[in-house]
Design a protein around this motif. Structure first.
Motif, PDB file in Angstrom:
ATOM      1  N   LYS A 177       0.868  -1.178   0.000  1.00  0.00           N
ATOM      2  CA  LYS A 177       0.000   0.000   0.000  1.00  0.00           C
ATOM      3  C   LYS A 177       0.902   1.225   0.000  1.00  0.00           C
ATOM      4  O   LYS A 177       1.717   1.415   0.905  1.00  0.00           O
ATOM      5  CB  LYS A 177      -0.887  -0.017   1.234  1.00  0.00           C
ATOM      6  N   LYS A 178       0.780   2.042  -1.031  1.00  0.00           N
ATOM      7  CA  LYS A 178       1.596   3.243  -1.133  1.00  0.00           C
ATOM      8  C   LYS A 178       1.044   4.321  -0.213  1.00  0.00           C
ATOM      9  O   LYS A 178      -0.136   4.333   0.108  1.00  0.00           O
ATOM     10  CB  LYS A 178       1.601   3.746  -2.573  1.00  0.00           C
ATOM     11  N   ASP A 179       1.909   5.225   0.199  1.00  0.00           N
ATOM     12  CA  ASP A 179       1.480   6.348   1.036  1.00  0.00           C
ATOM     13  C   ASP A 179       0.407   7.155   0.323  1.00  0.00           C
ATOM     14  O   ASP A 179       0.548   7.481  -0.855  1.00  0.00           O
ATOM     15  CB  ASP A 179       2.663   7.255   1.364  1.00  0.00           C
TER      16      ASP A 179
ATOM     17  N   TRP B 140      -4.813  -1.747  -1.355  1.00  0.00           N
ATOM     18  CA  TRP B 140      -3.606  -2.554  -1.410  1.00  0.00           C
ATOM     19  C   TRP B 140      -3.424  -3.034  -2.844  1.00  0.00           C
ATOM     20  O   TRP B 140      -4.383  -3.291  -3.554  1.00  0.00           O
ATOM     21  CB  TRP B 140      -3.727  -3.745  -0.472  1.00  0.00           C
ATOM     22  N   GLU B 141      -2.182  -3.181  -3.265  1.00  0.00           N
ATOM     23  CA  GLU B 141      -1.877  -3.580  -4.629  1.00  0.00           C
ATOM     24  C   GLU B 141      -0.962  -4.802  -4.625  1.00  0.00           C
ATOM     25  O   GLU B 141      -0.006  -4.872  -3.860  1.00  0.00           O
ATOM     26  CB  GLU B 141      -1.193  -2.423  -5.366  1.00  0.00           C
ATOM     27  N   ALA B 142      -1.266  -5.751  -5.501  1.00  0.00           N
ATOM     28  CA  ALA B 142      -0.451  -6.967  -5.632  1.00  0.00           C
ATOM     29  C   ALA B 142       0.567  -6.770  -6.746  1.00  0.00           C
ATOM     30  O   ALA B 142       0.521  -5.802  -7.498  1.00  0.00           O
ATOM     31  CB  ALA B 142      -1.339  -8.160  -5.935  1.00  0.00           C
TER      32      ALA B 142
END
Length: 109
Positions: free
Chosen positions: A21-23, A28-30
């Protein structure tokens, strides 16, 4: 060949479970569906469109090790190249490259 197949399956399954998960983002990204991390154990590396092809065995090995280090909360030593492992960051790089290409073309004309 069986141990290599086991390692490929285990690493593929592990990468399927990793999400980041980027700031400033809520989702959420896989990893990108093309798992370029598996190229360490394969002869011809396959990478997603827009990502550089890395043929150096040491660099591929470092990428695998550093992704595992990141899962433990440790910092990378080198060569993790996470910017080429997720679809959102690849699309950002493509957009940036196209803007730079247009700017270069405008300067030439």
């Amino acid at each position: 060949a069986t141990p290599l197949i086991y390692d490929l399956v285990i690493l593929g399954e592990l990468c399927e479970r990793i999400t980041v998960k980027k700031d400033g983002q809520d989702e959420w990204e896989a990893f990108h569906p093309v798992l370029s991390l598996l190229s360490y154990m394969l002869k011809a590396p396959l990478v997603p469109g827009g990502a550089p092809v890395v043929n150096a065995l040491f660099t591929q090995r470092c990428a695998v090790i550093n992704v595992m280090r990141a899962c433990l909360g440790l910092g990378p030593d080198n060569h993790m190249t996470l910017e080429h492992r997720f679809e959102s960051s690849l699309s950002e790089h493509k957009e940036q490259a196209s803007v730079e290409h247009v700017n270069k073309k405008a300067r030439i004309e």
